[in-house]
Design a protein around this motif. Structure first.
Motif, PDB file in Angstrom:
ATOM      1  N   ASN A 138       0.814  -1.215   0.000  1.00 58.31           N
ATOM      2  CA  ASN A 138       0.000   0.000   0.000  1.00 58.31           C
ATOM      3  C   ASN A 138       0.849   1.267   0.000  1.00 58.31           C
ATOM      4  O   ASN A 138       0.315   2.375   0.015  1.00 58.31           O
ATOM      5  N   SER A 139       2.168   1.108  -0.024  1.00 61.15           N
ATOM      6  CA  SER A 139       3.057   2.265  -0.006  1.00 61.15           C
ATOM      7  C   SER A 139       3.104   2.914  -1.381  1.00 61.15           C
ATOM      8  O   SER A 139       2.765   2.297  -2.395  1.00 61.15           O
ATOM      9  N   SER A 140       3.584   4.156  -1.410  1.00 52.62           N
ATOM     10  CA  SER A 140       3.611   4.906  -2.674  1.00 52.62           C
ATOM     11  C   SER A 140       4.564   4.286  -3.687  1.00 52.62           C
ATOM     12  O   SER A 140       4.352   4.387  -4.891  1.00 52.62           O
ATOM     13  N   GLY A 141       5.601   3.615  -3.208  1.00 54.92           N
ATOM     14  CA  GLY A 141       6.567   3.022  -4.131  1.00 54.92           C
ATOM     15  C   GLY A 141       6.100   1.733  -4.768  1.00 54.92           C
ATOM     16  O   GLY A 141       6.773   1.199  -5.661  1.00 54.92           O
ATOM     17  N   ALA A 142       4.976   1.200  -4.312  1.00 58.03           N
ATOM     18  CA  ALA A 142       4.519  -0.106  -4.782  1.00 58.03           C
ATOM     19  C   ALA A 142       3.317  -0.022  -5.711  1.00 58.03           C
ATOM     20  O   ALA A 142       2.636  -1.016  -5.942  1.00 58.03           O
TER      21      ALA A 142
END
Length: 456
Positions: free
Chosen positions: A33-37
């Motif tokens: 759920n992170s921005s990098g994923a």
């Protein structure tokens, strides 16, 4: 009372497993759920030492693995070839010896020994092979060679690089090819200050350089471009304004060995005025390869045993070793030393051990090809199989221990990060795991280890 104790023990185990599962699920969801994923794919599978399922996140999904692919090649090689398997390099001669004069050719041939002239093994370094070869020549009574020095590199087929390897990898040390004769791990080093060549680790035979390096930055951002049999190498990119060692792949290892042996003969007072000939070069010129005599053998030089080769293969992630093993498996099991044959055999081997073939789409033996697609569950199944085998100690010993204290093989490539291995937690629980992420924008290494740290 005993029944009550058993129920309590089982309940504690279930609660513990649930806690680990919940923590893994939370850590995994936090990452995804992170921005990098946003565009990432993740495959994760965890079991206990007996193969009992603990947690998975798309565990059946095949992703590009990078170097965790090596766990499959290493296991198959140890089982099929045996930990005491050795490669052999021989020297022989044609014609006859009369009055100290060899009226014929001196041959050096090999079964593809990847360690010939390697610096990693005591008693197997370049000077060791040199001394044994020169001693054998002198012991045979040869003081003069009237013919040629023939480097017989015909043991494997002509394709030295697996299909699918990126072009910008081939000239660098990690993209070294596999030949019938390999030498110094088919690697060389250049000391470069800024954009100026200062020295080579040894004189490189038959290579002309195009230098497009720029000075800049604080780290090595250079690339070497060359190809098998090529006499031209290009280096570009940037290097800092200080002396940096850059490592490349030798474009013609048999020729390199031949040039060095020629110098050894001269330094040892053995008269040689002939040519250095490689069988691959003869065939390129449309000529017939020269077969090394089966008799008149003056030297048989054996490699370190396979368990020692596997140790370095896994510990230092040597792609060149993996591709040599693939060719060796193809040659030994199918009579065909091509990459295609060896890779097909590798897949057959692991399919026979119960791994779903849809989860193992191998393209090479090292993981350098981005066309490898493997599921985390398949990696765990391979690790579990290895754990029950008599060769497991040789296998396990090669796995590096990382900063987080876990014994695991890592894989790193553009847009790919992976880990696969074994871990015993502080409370004695034993885990087998694999985690692979593709297309993550950020430090995949840091984020994947956050998930694995749940097992500590």
């Amino acid at each position: 009372m005993k029944k009550t104790l058993a129920v309590l023990t089982l309940s504690t185990q279930i609660i513990f497993a649930q806690n680990i599962t919940q923590k893994l699920d939370e850590a995994t969801k936090n990452l995804m759920n992170s921005s990098g994923a946003i565009s990432s794919n993740l495959s994760l599978y965890v079991s206990d030492e007996n193969g009992n399922f603990i947690y998975e996140y798309q565990g059946n999904k095949g992703l590009s693995t990078a170097s965790t692919q090596k766990i499959f090649t290493a296991g198959a090689a140890l089982e099929i070839l045996g930990k005491n398997y050795t490669y052999k390099t021989t020297s022989s001669y044609s014609g006859n010896i009369s009055g100290g004069n060899l009226n014929g050719n001196l041959f050096i041939s090999s079964t593809g020994d990847p360690t010939l002239g390697s610096w990693r093994y005591e008693a197997y370094k370049p000077e060791n092979f040199k001394q044994k070869l020169i001693d054998a020549i002198k012991k045979s009574g040869i003081k003069k060679i009237s013919g040629d020095l023939v480097i017989d590199d015909s043991y494997f087929d002509h394709q030295t690089i697996p299909g699918g390897w990126p072009w910008n990898d081939l000239g660098n040390y990690y993209g070294a090819g596999v030949w019938g004769i390999n030498w110094r791990e088919n690697q060389f080093d250049i000391n470069i200050n800024g954009n100026e060549f200062k020295s080579f680790s040894y004189p490189l035979e038959g290579v002309n350089w195009l230098n497009d390096l720029k000075v800049g930055g604080s780290s090595d951002q250079s690339l070497i471009f060359t190809a098998p049999h090529s006499d031209v190498a290009l280096i570009n990119g940037t290097l800092p304004a200080k002396t940096v060692t850059v490592s490349g792949a030798v474009p013609n290892p048999p020729l390199q060995l031949g040039a060095e042996v020629k110098q050894w003969l001269k330094d040892s007072g053995i008269d040689f005025s002939g040519k250095v000939v490689t069988n691959s070069k003869l065939e390129i010129e449309g000529k017939k390869a020269l077969q090394a005599p089966k008799n008149n053998i003056i030297l048989t030089y054996e490699s370190p045993t396979l368990d020692k080769i596997i140790y370095w293969f896994l510990r230092k992630s040597i792609n060149f070793y993996g591709e040599t093993l693939i060719k060796t498996l193809g040659k030994e099991k199918k009579g065909d030393p091509s990459f295609k044959s060896g890779v097909a055999y590798l897949k057959e081997f692991w399919k026979s051990k119960g791994i779903n073939p849809n989860m193992i789409n191998f393209a090479d033996g090292s993981g350098l090809s981005p066309q490898n697609y493997v599921a985390a569950k398949a990696e765990v199944q391979a690790l579990l199989y290895a754990r029950k085998q008599p060769w497991f100690e040789s296998y396990y010993d090669g796995f590096p221990t990382h900063d987080n204290g876990m014994k695991m093989k890592s894989g790193t490539m553009s847009d790919t990060k992976s880990y696969a291995g074994y871990h015993t937690s502080k409370d004695g629980k034993k885990y087998v795991f694999s985690i692979i992420i593709n297309n993550y924008e950020g430090s995949g290494s840091t984020e994947l280890q956050k998930i694995l740290n749940v097992l500590k």
